[in-house]
Design an enzyme around this catalytic site. Sequence first.
Site, PDB file in Angstrom:
ATOM      1  N   GLU A  80      11.440  61.480  37.533  1.00 43.26           N
ATOM      2  CA  GLU A  80      10.078  61.528  37.020  1.00 43.26           C
ATOM      3  C   GLU A  80       9.152  60.742  37.946  1.00 43.26           C
ATOM      4  OE1 GLU A  80       9.155  63.457  34.860  1.00 43.26           O
ATOM      5  OE2 GLU A  80      10.947  63.966  33.712  1.00 43.26           O
ATOM      6  N   CYS A 143      11.174  59.122  25.851  1.00 45.40           N
ATOM      7  CA  CYS A 143      11.523  58.944  27.263  1.00 45.40           C
ATOM      8  C   CYS A 143      10.318  58.455  28.057  1.00 45.40           C
ATOM      9  CB  CYS A 143      12.048  60.259  27.840  1.00 45.40           C
ATOM     10  SG  CYS A 143      13.693  60.705  27.257  1.00 45.40           S
ATOM     11  N   HIS A 165      15.491  62.160  34.114  1.00 48.62           N
ATOM     12  CA  HIS A 165      15.726  63.037  32.962  1.00 48.62           C
ATOM     13  C   HIS A 165      16.943  63.897  33.264  1.00 48.62           C
ATOM     14  CE1 HIS A 165      11.984  63.262  30.222  1.00 48.62           C
ATOM     15  NE2 HIS A 165      13.055  63.131  29.464  1.00 48.62           N
TER      16      HIS A 165
END
Length: 216
Positions: A80, A143, A165
């Site tokens: 991410e 998250c 992720h």
Amino acid sequence: MNRVLVTGFGAYAEEADNPSGMIARRLDGQRIDGFEVFGSVLPVDTEEVREALAEAIESAQPTIVIVTGVAPGRTAPALERVAINMRDFPIPDIAGRTPIDEPVVPGAPAAYLSTLPIKAIVDGWRHAGIPGYVSHTAGTYLCNQTFYLARHLLRESSARTGMVHIPVTPMRAVEVGAPPVPSMSLDQLEVAVRLAISITAQHAGADLRIGGGAIS
């Protein structure tokens, strides 16, 4: 001493055996490239996760922090790029809370960028035969909240901090039904996280300048 904190999550919704939490437990106590690994399983609870994360950071005193979380439908592990200061839950947390358009930290910056060498990690995954990519949204659920909190709590630290992720495991994909969602074995997912640690530990200087953007 060089230390890395790897966080995962416990059970929530249909994820009774959350692979992110399983990976954190597997890695806890291991040593990777001279780094002692601390694994911590966090609750999928929007009100409890900050304290649990802060306690894990205080205990580990890490120089690398990798937040992990499962995202059903993801095709492969994803680094991410950004965490946003927003909670807009599509499903309740384990306490039944569904915050809508609420900040993670009131008055804090709108977003934080990952400080992991995300392009180098993706490049390393590909050379190891692991598909992976840079993602430009961590969603608006726990998250993203935890990724944002990790960056916020360590904003004055030199600790390199970011998020991976991961897709579901094959057993979970079978449960979803037809057509099955993308999946990867727990062993392969653990290798991906181990490589993220190793590459971060060895990487110095600016990240690699390789493509990783997206049209949308």
